[in-house]
Design a protein around this motif. Structure first.
Motif, short mmCIF file in Angstrom:
data_model
loop_
_atom_site.label_atom_id
_atom_site.label_comp_id
_atom_site.label_asym_id
_atom_site.label_seq_id
_atom_site.Cartn_x
_atom_site.Cartn_y
_atom_site.Cartn_z
N TYR A 90 1.00 -1.39 0.15
CA TYR A 90 -0.11 0.10 0.03
C TYR A 90 0.86 1.25 0.06
O TYR A 90 1.85 1.08 0.22
CB TYR A 90 -0.95 0.06 1.24
N GLY A 91 0.29 2.35 -0.48
CA GLY A 91 1.03 3.57 -0.32
C GLY A 91 1.20 4.01 -1.85
O GLY A 91 0.98 3.46 -2.82
N PRO A 92 1.59 5.43 -1.78
CA PRO A 92 1.94 5.99 -3.17
C PRO A 92 3.11 5.20 -3.93
O PRO A 92 3.77 4.32 -3.32
CB PRO A 92 2.66 7.30 -2.85
N ALA A 93 3.05 5.22 -5.04
CA ALA A 93 4.10 4.41 -6.00
C ALA A 93 5.55 4.53 -5.42
O ALA A 93 6.19 3.55 -5.60
CB ALA A 93 3.87 4.84 -7.33
N GLU A 118 6.50 5.13 -2.58
CA GLU A 118 6.53 4.95 -1.22
C GLU A 118 5.79 3.72 -0.52
O GLU A 118 5.25 3.67 0.29
CB GLU A 118 6.34 6.30 -0.37
N ARG A 119 6.04 2.64 -1.59
CA ARG A 119 4.95 1.50 -1.28
C ARG A 119 5.87 0.88 0.18
O ARG A 119 6.71 0.74 0.37
CB ARG A 119 4.95 0.46 -2.27
N GLN A 147 -5.74 -3.24 -6.35
CA GLN A 147 -4.98 -3.14 -7.76
C GLN A 147 -4.74 -4.63 -8.35
O GLN A 147 -4.70 -4.58 -9.45
CB GLN A 147 -3.76 -2.26 -7.48
N PRO A 185 -3.06 3.16 -5.07
CA PRO A 185 -2.14 4.15 -4.41
C PRO A 185 -3.20 5.28 -3.58
O PRO A 185 -2.88 5.50 -2.48
CB PRO A 185 -1.62 4.78 -5.27
N SER A 186 -4.36 5.26 -4.26
CA SER A 186 -5.57 6.04 -3.49
C SER A 186 -6.26 5.51 -2.07
O SER A 186 -6.77 6.20 -1.57
CB SER A 186 -6.52 6.58 -4.61
#
Length: 278
Positions: A28-31, A33-34, A70, A94-95
């Motif tokens: 999880y998390g932004p691309a 900062e997964r 995803q 990411p969202s």
């Protein structure tokens, strides 16, 4: 093995239900900062592992819709090649904003009981379960009688091993929509709910669920989260399951076998063909 019949002993072979651990990880998390964490280790029957992971994430409140997921894959970075199909990773969009304290809980779920793996019974009560709509579907009383036989006819693995639970989703008219088997009753239901999630069938407001064993609180909770209004069990319900079904607005039937059953909550959905509602 040795088979005993009366005083006769003979060597024989047998087909056993497979049981292996499945580790469910989540990304999880932004691309850029997964993060990746292990969420659960559950003893399960191999097969439909991605559905099991999806159903687990949904019924535990980690995700709330198909759009937040995803994809799911077997982890390629597992050291032992023979264990790769026992580790899956669900990648959240990411969202998606997962509940971090919930992610930090490391679950161990045995094949016989899911609740005992949770940190506390209070955490189970706190899970977000919506109250079901106060309308339909209406199910003919006779349809409920027919469900166990229809479920057994579709249980290929049970016929071979005799050692698996099943969860089966039906239409109000008794048409079989989905069936999954597993050594764990809660895993079988997570597989059904996960399949429905991946096929974008949720919420399941026009459906009837049959489980092959007893009706526990956790099964009622999972069914309610998926929007299932009618839950029928071949075995007995627990007192907590009945209480939860009443709170959630769910029709709960137990001891569905031998042409009889009991309705413990919201009987207005069960319609007697001659006299009207039960």
């Amino acid at each position: 093995m040795h088979r005993l019949q009366g005083t006769t002993v003979a060597e024989a072979s047998d087909v056993l239900a497979a049981e292996e651990p499945l580790e469910i990880r989540v990304g999880y998390g932004p691309a850029a900062e997964r993060q990746h964490r292990t969420l659960s280790i559950t003893m399960r029957t191999p097969g439909h592992d991605f559905e099991l992971a999806a159903g687990f994430l949904f019924t535990e409140g980690i995700i709330r819709s198909r759009q937040e997921l995803q994809g799911i894959l077997y982890c390629p970075d597992v050291e032992k090649e023979e264990e790769r199909e026992n580790v899956v990773r669900a990648e959240l969009a990411p969202s998606a904003l997962p509940d971090l304290p919930r992610l930090e809980r490391h679950f161990y779920t045995s094949s016989s009981c899911g609740v005992c793996g949770k940190t506390s019974i209070e955490a189970v009560h706190a899970a977000a379960c919506p109250v079901l709509p106060g309308s339909g579907p209406h199910v003919a009383a006779g349809i409920i009688h027919q469900l166990p036989e229809r479920q057994r006819e579709a249980q290929a693995l049970f016929e071979q091993t005799g050692g698996l639970h099943a969860a089966a989703l039906f239409s109000p008219e008794g048409e079989l929509l989905l069936l999954r088997e597993d050594v764990g009753r809660h895993n079988a239901l997570d597989k059904v709910i996960g399949a429905a999630l991946l096929q974008e069938m949720l919420p399941l407001h026009s459906s009837v669920l049959l489980v092959s064993g007893r009706a526990s609180f956790e099964l009622v909770q999972k069914a309610a989260i998926a929007g299932i209004p009618v839950l029928a069990a071949v075995g007995a319900p627990s007192s907590l399951a009945v209480s939860a079904a009443r709170d959630f607005g769910m029709t709960l039937c137990g001891f569905v076998r031998q042409n009889r059953y009991n309705v413990y909550s919201h009987p207005w959905r069960i319609v007697n063909e001659t006299d009207g509602n039960v």
